[in-house]
Scaffold this motif. Sequence first.
Motif, PDB file in Angstrom:
ATOM      1  N   THR A 425       0.821  -1.143  -0.112  1.00  0.00           N
ATOM      2  CA  THR A 425       0.028  -0.034  -0.001  1.00  0.00           C
ATOM      3  C   THR A 425       0.702   1.234   0.124  1.00  0.00           C
ATOM      4  O   THR A 425       0.436   2.114  -0.589  1.00  0.00           O
ATOM      5  CB  THR A 425      -0.782  -0.013   1.142  1.00  0.00           C
ATOM      6  OG1 THR A 425      -2.022  -1.009   1.186  1.00  0.00           O
ATOM      7  CG2 THR A 425      -1.823   1.318   1.342  1.00  0.00           C
ATOM      8  N   TRP A 426       1.766   1.195   0.905  1.00  0.00           N
ATOM      9  CA  TRP A 426       2.804   2.336   0.666  1.00  0.00           C
ATOM     10  C   TRP A 426       3.471   2.567  -0.646  1.00  0.00           C
ATOM     11  O   TRP A 426       3.979   3.733  -0.659  1.00  0.00           O
ATOM     12  CB  TRP A 426       3.762   2.185   1.891  1.00  0.00           C
ATOM     13  CG  TRP A 426       3.301   2.298   3.436  1.00  0.00           C
ATOM     14  CD1 TRP A 426       2.235   2.463   3.701  1.00  0.00           C
ATOM     15  CD2 TRP A 426       4.038   2.311   4.573  1.00  0.00           C
ATOM     16  NE1 TRP A 426       1.901   2.719   4.891  1.00  0.00           N
ATOM     17  CE2 TRP A 426       2.996   2.564   5.540  1.00  0.00           C
ATOM     18  CE3 TRP A 426       5.278   2.451   4.812  1.00  0.00           C
ATOM     19  CZ2 TRP A 426       3.569   2.780   6.683  1.00  0.00           C
ATOM     20  CZ3 TRP A 426       5.822   2.563   6.137  1.00  0.00           C
ATOM     21  CH2 TRP A 426       4.877   2.681   7.174  1.00  0.00           C
ATOM     22  N   VAL A 427       3.614   1.426  -1.110  1.00  0.00           N
ATOM     23  CA  VAL A 427       4.509   1.670  -2.372  1.00  0.00           C
ATOM     24  C   VAL A 427       3.504   2.280  -3.386  1.00  0.00           C
ATOM     25  O   VAL A 427       3.805   3.352  -4.134  1.00  0.00           O
ATOM     26  CB  VAL A 427       4.958   0.122  -2.973  1.00  0.00           C
ATOM     27  CG1 VAL A 427       5.066   0.075  -4.631  1.00  0.00           C
ATOM     28  CG2 VAL A 427       5.961  -0.634  -2.200  1.00  0.00           C
ATOM     29  N   ALA A 464      10.602   6.604  -0.123  1.00  0.00           N
ATOM     30  CA  ALA A 464       9.915   5.544   0.540  1.00  0.00           C
ATOM     31  C   ALA A 464       9.448   4.506  -0.574  1.00  0.00           C
ATOM     32  O   ALA A 464       9.258   3.270  -0.157  1.00  0.00           O
ATOM     33  CB  ALA A 464       8.555   6.457   0.550  1.00  0.00           C
ATOM     34  N   LEU A 465       9.598   4.748  -1.910  1.00  0.00           N
ATOM     35  CA  LEU A 465       9.110   3.708  -2.803  1.00  0.00           C
ATOM     36  C   LEU A 465      10.267   2.597  -2.871  1.00  0.00           C
ATOM     37  O   LEU A 465       9.882   1.516  -2.748  1.00  0.00           O
ATOM     38  CB  LEU A 465       9.000   4.476  -4.341  1.00  0.00           C
ATOM     39  CG  LEU A 465       8.746   3.346  -5.588  1.00  0.00           C
ATOM     40  CD1 LEU A 465       7.515   2.757  -5.377  1.00  0.00           C
ATOM     41  CD2 LEU A 465       8.874   4.446  -6.794  1.00  0.00           C
ATOM     42  N   VAL A 466      11.536   3.166  -3.020  1.00  0.00           N
ATOM     43  CA  VAL A 466      12.799   2.012  -3.079  1.00  0.00           C
ATOM     44  C   VAL A 466      12.693   1.499  -1.941  1.00  0.00           C
ATOM     45  O   VAL A 466      12.901   0.273  -1.720  1.00  0.00           O
ATOM     46  CB  VAL A 466      13.787   2.793  -3.428  1.00  0.00           C
ATOM     47  CG1 VAL A 466      14.992   1.966  -3.264  1.00  0.00           C
ATOM     48  CG2 VAL A 466      13.932   3.558  -4.714  1.00  0.00           C
ATOM     49  N   ALA A 467      12.564   2.017  -0.640  1.00  0.00           N
ATOM     50  CA  ALA A 467      12.717   1.559   0.661  1.00  0.00           C
ATOM     51  C   ALA A 467      11.529   0.462   0.838  1.00  0.00           C
ATOM     52  O   ALA A 467      11.796  -0.674   1.298  1.00  0.00           O
ATOM     53  CB  ALA A 467      12.681   2.427   1.646  1.00  0.00           C
ATOM     54  N   CYS A 468      10.475   0.813   0.639  1.00  0.00           N
ATOM     55  CA  CYS A 468       9.293  -0.217   0.663  1.00  0.00           C
ATOM     56  C   CYS A 468       9.501  -1.368  -0.239  1.00  0.00           C
ATOM     57  O   CYS A 468       9.165  -2.615   0.259  1.00  0.00           O
ATOM     58  CB  CYS A 468       8.065   0.567   0.666  1.00  0.00           C
ATOM     59  SG  CYS A 468       7.546   1.647   1.871  1.00  0.00           S
ATOM     60  N   LEU A 469       9.805  -1.236  -1.551  1.00  0.00           N
ATOM     61  CA  LEU A 469      10.089  -2.344  -2.094  1.00  0.00           C
ATOM     62  C   LEU A 469      11.210  -3.306  -1.719  1.00  0.00           C
ATOM     63  O   LEU A 469      11.101  -4.512  -1.659  1.00  0.00           O
ATOM     64  CB  LEU A 469      10.460  -1.909  -3.835  1.00  0.00           C
ATOM     65  CG  LEU A 469       9.312  -1.325  -4.519  1.00  0.00           C
ATOM     66  CD1 LEU A 469       9.698  -0.674  -5.890  1.00  0.00           C
ATOM     67  CD2 LEU A 469       8.338  -2.458  -4.695  1.00  0.00           C
TER      68      LEU A 469
END
Length: 521
Positions: A425-427, A464-469
């Motif tokens: 969801t965060w992604v 956030a995108l890279v970290a969550c993935l």
Amino acid sequence: MASEKDQVSKTVSSDTESLRGPENDPSTGENKLVRQLKNRHIAMISIGGVIGTGAWPPRFFLSAFQELIVPQGLFLGTATSLQNGGPVGLLLGYITMGTICYTVMISLGEMIAYLPIPGGHIKLAERFVDPALSFTMGWNYWYNWTIILPAELSAAAVLIGYWDQDTNPAVWITVCLIVVVFINMLGAGAYGEAEFIFASIKVITIVGLIILGIILDLGGGPNRDRLGFRYWKNPGPFVQYAGIAGAKGRFLGWWAVLTQAAFSFIGTEIVAIAAGEAKNPRRNLPRAIRRVYIRILLFYVGGTAVIGLLVPSNDSRLGLTEGKGTAAASPFVIAIERAGIKALPSATWSAASSDLYTSSRALYGLAASGNAPSIFLRTSKNGLPYVSVIFNSLFAFLAYMGIKSGSGRVFGWFANMTAIAGLMTWVGISITYIRFYAGLKAQGYDRTHLPFASKLQPYAAWYALVACLLISLLSGWAVFLKGRWATDTFVTNYLPLALFPIIYDEPPPRNKIEAFWQWLM
């Protein structure tokens, strides 16, 4: 010609005004959601999302459900993290995850303050990316909160049962379930008042525990033992994960904390779902978003710092992954017992009320986008989506599965998958914001004229995108260590990750390049 600021303000005002009326949706003939949530409600909903909800560490969830245990944020979830990473590894893991949580929230806050619409980020994904992402995020999010609901009810029964061991856990599940459904059937206003009370209790409890922890660390307990930084020296600031020596073992210990901490932070985005029923959203939502970092620092960073001072990472009672965990395994409870305090009153309440509210509004948002049956759009005159609430409340009966070890294990598999669902969801939120940012830039809008804007963008969204993935991809890394393979852990970590692109139903390709890409992927 009107100034750019006036144009943006007019657009925002038009969008906001359109949400207030008419009383009926002209396209469906159904009543619409009503803005009943006040500023204090939104503030406490955002706080409750930070400190009370979310999913949990995989290995612990699968084993602990055999004993009817669900870790509850700072009360239980940090036990495994302390055991795996040590006091400094625990603190650094939660600080790192806190930065990711903050970047997700400022990304979401900028969009939802501009367009406070029912369905929150689910509808925003449809507007700024495409309907396929909205469909995927919506059902992923609905599943997340629908399964967490019975898990939270079980958690409440477990934590209450620590102080009342004579009552069958099913009784407490039933009591909590009745209260939760009753509150949600009264509408958003009643939910807001209840969440204000419950979140206040959470805040008072955690602040009280942190203060108590500082007192015990300075020798204020009955045994007069001044701890200081004793446990940072012995057994040490870090744990050599799985007995792996050197910097590699310490890094893996920190990463184990990070992956577990990620699950504890899931739920901060609830405020976006509530935006469609918030009064004065352009004023109240930015206030809540701006204060997220304070809550992260106080509740999680402050709490984990105190925990690392009070309990050694090699305390045998932290062994939650062995399937023997109870509420007594909470680091705070361990610290209290080590200090010689015989009993401590417990103020415990599940976040199930928020779970039912969130899942029902997510289903309403899906129906509004045409991704769920239109029956879930049915709303009472006071703005209650009663069909969605009733339907989602039926899943709460899964909480009784935890009473039996066999069914509890199966339910634990489903509940564990909500952790990765939350990260995905965060992604989706990060992707939506990146497109939102690009859209504003293409239109030549100055973001400083929006109701809320951060100077960290767009770098925060990309971070956030890279970290969550990355965290999602490596969430089950421990099973690849020699002698640690566990099929159930592997499946429950990676099945939700694999399903996300499968559910994503892309539109037909518009040219040969898009056709080739779809074939390749």
